[in-house]
Design an enzyme around this catalytic site. Structure first.
Site, PDB file in Angstrom:
ATOM      1  N   ARG A  33       1.724  -8.640  13.563  1.00 32.28           N
ATOM      2  CA  ARG A  33       1.140  -7.489  12.841  1.00 32.28           C
ATOM      3  C   ARG A  33      -0.043  -7.924  11.982  1.00 32.28           C
ATOM      4  O   ARG A  33      -1.022  -7.205  11.858  1.00 32.28           O
ATOM      5  CB  ARG A  33       2.205  -6.798  11.994  1.00 32.28           C
ATOM      6  CG  ARG A  33       3.099  -5.884  12.845  1.00 32.28           C
ATOM      7  CD  ARG A  33       4.447  -5.615  12.218  1.00 32.28           C
ATOM      8  NE  ARG A  33       4.367  -5.046  10.901  1.00 32.28           N
ATOM      9  CZ  ARG A  33       5.316  -5.206   9.964  1.00 32.28           C
ATOM     10  NH1 ARG A  33       6.398  -5.911  10.215  1.00 32.28           N
ATOM     11  NH2 ARG A  33       5.179  -4.640   8.802  1.00 32.28           N
TER      12      ARG A  33
ATOM     13  N   ARG B 247      14.147  -2.647   9.285  1.00 28.67           N
ATOM     14  CA  ARG B 247      13.058  -2.356  10.227  1.00 28.67           C
ATOM     15  C   ARG B 247      13.030  -3.390  11.331  1.00 28.67           C
ATOM     16  O   ARG B 247      13.016  -4.586  11.069  1.00 28.67           O
ATOM     17  CB  ARG B 247      11.723  -2.327   9.481  1.00 28.67           C
ATOM     18  CG  ARG B 247      11.422  -0.963   8.907  1.00 28.67           C
ATOM     19  CD  ARG B 247      10.153  -0.953   8.113  1.00 28.67           C
ATOM     20  NE  ARG B 247       8.986  -1.401   8.881  1.00 28.67           N
ATOM     21  CZ  ARG B 247       7.736  -1.224   8.462  1.00 28.67           C
ATOM     22  NH1 ARG B 247       7.494  -0.626   7.318  1.00 28.67           N
ATOM     23  NH2 ARG B 247       6.731  -1.666   9.196  1.00 28.67           N
TER      24      ARG B 247
ATOM     25  N   LYS C  33       0.817  -1.215   0.000  1.00 27.50           N
ATOM     26  CA  LYS C  33       0.000   0.000   0.000  1.00 27.50           C
ATOM     27  C   LYS C  33       0.849   1.263   0.000  1.00 27.50           C
ATOM     28  O   LYS C  33       0.489   2.257  -0.614  1.00 27.50           O
ATOM     29  CB  LYS C  33      -1.063   0.021   1.093  1.00 27.50           C
ATOM     30  CG  LYS C  33      -0.567   0.013   2.502  1.00 27.50           C
ATOM     31  CD  LYS C  33      -1.742  -0.011   3.468  1.00 27.50           C
ATOM     32  CE  LYS C  33      -1.248   0.142   4.893  1.00 27.50           C
ATOM     33  NZ  LYS C  33      -0.120  -0.745   5.249  1.00 27.50           N
TER      34      LYS C  33
ATOM     35  N   ARG D 163      11.627  -8.446   2.732  1.00 24.38           N
ATOM     36  CA  ARG D 163      11.868  -7.039   3.014  1.00 24.38           C
ATOM     37  C   ARG D 163      12.703  -6.883   4.282  1.00 24.38           C
ATOM     38  O   ARG D 163      13.577  -6.028   4.348  1.00 24.38           O
ATOM     39  CB  ARG D 163      10.527  -6.294   3.180  1.00 24.38           C
ATOM     40  CG  ARG D 163      10.680  -4.796   3.403  1.00 24.38           C
ATOM     41  CD  ARG D 163       9.343  -4.090   3.394  1.00 24.38           C
ATOM     42  NE  ARG D 163       8.712  -4.081   4.720  1.00 24.38           N
ATOM     43  CZ  ARG D 163       7.502  -3.579   4.956  1.00 24.38           C
ATOM     44  NH1 ARG D 163       6.791  -3.063   3.980  1.00 24.38           N
ATOM     45  NH2 ARG D 163       7.011  -3.598   6.173  1.00 24.38           N
TER      46      ARG D 163
ATOM     47  N   ARG E  18      -6.445   3.103  11.358  1.00 21.83           N
ATOM     48  CA  ARG E  18      -6.180   1.675  11.505  1.00 21.83           C
ATOM     49  C   ARG E  18      -7.116   1.029  12.514  1.00 21.83           C
ATOM     50  O   ARG E  18      -7.030  -0.175  12.739  1.00 21.83           O
ATOM     51  CB  ARG E  18      -4.745   1.497  11.987  1.00 21.83           C
ATOM     52  CG  ARG E  18      -3.831   0.787  11.004  1.00 21.83           C
ATOM     53  CD  ARG E  18      -2.436   0.855  11.569  1.00 21.83           C
ATOM     54  NE  ARG E  18      -1.562  -0.113  11.014  1.00 21.83           N
ATOM     55  CZ  ARG E  18      -0.610   0.175  10.113  1.00 21.83           C
ATOM     56  NH1 ARG E  18      -0.471   1.396   9.649  1.00 21.83           N
ATOM     57  NH2 ARG E  18       0.184  -0.755   9.697  1.00 21.83           N
TER      58      ARG E  18
HETATM   59  P1  ADP Z   1       2.954  -1.938   7.704  1.00 18.73           P
HETATM   60  O1  ADP Z   1       2.211  -1.387   6.521  1.00 18.73           O
HETATM   61  O2  ADP Z   1       4.028  -2.883   7.288  1.00 18.73           O
HETATM   62  O3  ADP Z   1       2.060  -2.414   8.786  1.00 18.73           O
HETATM   63  P2  ADP Z   1       3.631   0.735   8.682  1.00 18.73           P
HETATM   64  O4  ADP Z   1       4.927   1.328   8.300  1.00 18.73           O
HETATM   65  O5  ADP Z   1       2.390   1.266   8.054  1.00 18.73           O
HETATM   66  O6  ADP Z   1       3.813  -0.818   8.373  1.00 18.73           O
HETATM   67  O7  ADP Z   1       3.444   0.773  10.266  1.00 18.73           O
HETATM   68  C1  ADP Z   1       4.419   0.255  11.131  1.00 18.73           C
HETATM   69  C2  ADP Z   1       3.917   0.264  12.580  1.00 18.73           C
HETATM   70  O8  ADP Z   1       3.617   1.629  12.992  1.00 18.73           O
HETATM   71  C3  ADP Z   1       2.613  -0.509  12.825  1.00 18.73           C
HETATM   72  O9  ADP Z   1       2.833  -1.893  13.031  1.00 18.73           O
HETATM   73  C4  ADP Z   1       2.098   0.211  14.100  1.00 18.73           C
HETATM   74  O10 ADP Z   1       2.762  -0.236  15.254  1.00 18.73           O
HETATM   75  C5  ADP Z   1       2.498   1.659  13.885  1.00 18.73           C
HETATM   76  N1  ADP Z   1       1.384   2.431  13.256  1.00 18.73           N
HETATM   77  C6  ADP Z   1       1.366   2.956  12.012  1.00 18.73           C
HETATM   78  N2  ADP Z   1       0.189   3.560  11.764  1.00 18.73           N
HETATM   79  C7  ADP Z   1      -0.566   3.416  12.893  1.00 18.73           C
HETATM   80  C8  ADP Z   1      -1.886   3.794  13.264  1.00 18.73           C
HETATM   81  N3  ADP Z   1      -2.708   4.457  12.447  1.00 18.73           N
HETATM   82  N4  ADP Z   1      -2.312   3.475  14.505  1.00 18.73           N
HETATM   83  C9  ADP Z   1      -1.520   2.821  15.358  1.00 18.73           C
HETATM   84  N5  ADP Z   1      -0.284   2.414  15.073  1.00 18.73           N
HETATM   85  C10 ADP Z   1       0.209   2.706  13.854  1.00 18.73           C
END
Ligand code: ADP
Length: 186
Positions: free
Chosen positions: A144, A133, A13, A127, A88
């Site tokens: 996750r 990361r 995404k 990845r 989320r």
């Molecule tokens: P991915 O798409 O691989 O899940 P992201 O880079 O979007 O990874 O997010 C990494 C982490 O950041 C998530 O696992 C979460 O812990 C935190 N995070 C990101 N966006 C949110 C959100 N809207 N609410 C809560 N935690 C978030």
């Protein structure tokens, strides 16, 4: 154009959101990127966020809502934006509705990118070997995905009720998937 991208970790995404933003010349806001910036700056938000991110949990809703209400009020969001990784949870989606109402804006579409779990785990493990990361390890990846199913997937139904969902298959060439998304947005 005001868009949201929803999809499980590893579905691509971020890649697609960025390409769609370039296409429409709108701002790409990835909460993952914003939070990781906060962490590298060692800010109070970053310090707190790290404790959740490293174990594959969501950062608390109030932290995200405060962070995003400030960000969405900035001028570069006036022409539109694409939200990647926010909302989320249902609480965040309800908060976003309030934020947008205050700003006199409304959503045009919610792009939901889908792929099967096997494909996602393979991509994320791959990845993990290059991303650096701390949350791209097999155990945290599975966590996750569980969190996604439990807390984020219900958003698809939430936005379905508002007739905003555009579902797109996330397997194929990057350029093809972008075309699929653009076709749903015309
Ligand atoms: P991915 O798409 O691989 O899940 P992201 O880079 O979007 O990874 O997010 C990494 C982490 O950041 C998530 O696992 C979460 O812990 C935190 N995070 C990101 N966006 C949110 C959100 N809207 N609410 C809560 N935690 C978030």
């Amino acid at each position: 154009m005001y868009l949201i991208f929803i999809g499980p970790p590893g579905v691509g995404k971020g890649t697609q959101a960025k390409r769609i933003c370039d296409h429409f010349s709108i701002v790409h806001l990835s909460t993952g990127v914003i939070l990781r910036d906060e962490i590298s700056n060692n800010s109070p938000v970053g310090k707190s966020a790290k404790t959740f991110i490293d174990v594959g949990q969501l950062v608390p809703d109030d932290v995200l809502l405060k962070m995003m209400s400030g960000r969405l009020a900035q001028n570069d969001c006036n022409n539109g934006f694409c939200l990647d990784g926010f909302p989320r949870t249902i609480t965040q989606a309800e908060g976003l509705e309030r934020i947008l109402t205050n700003l006199n804006q409304s959503l045009d579409a919610v792009v939901s990118i889908v792929a099967d779990e096997e494909e996602l785990i393979n991509r994320l493990v791959l990845r993990g070997s290059t991303s650096g990361r701390t949350d791209d390890t097999p155990e945290i990846i599975r966590q996750r995905l569980r969190v996604y199913r439990r807390q984020t997937e219900p958003l698809i139904e939430f936005y379905e009720q508002q007739n905003l969902i555009k579902a797109v298959e996330g397997v194929g060439k990057i350029t093809e998937i972008t075309e699929r998304i653009l076709n749903t947005l015309v």
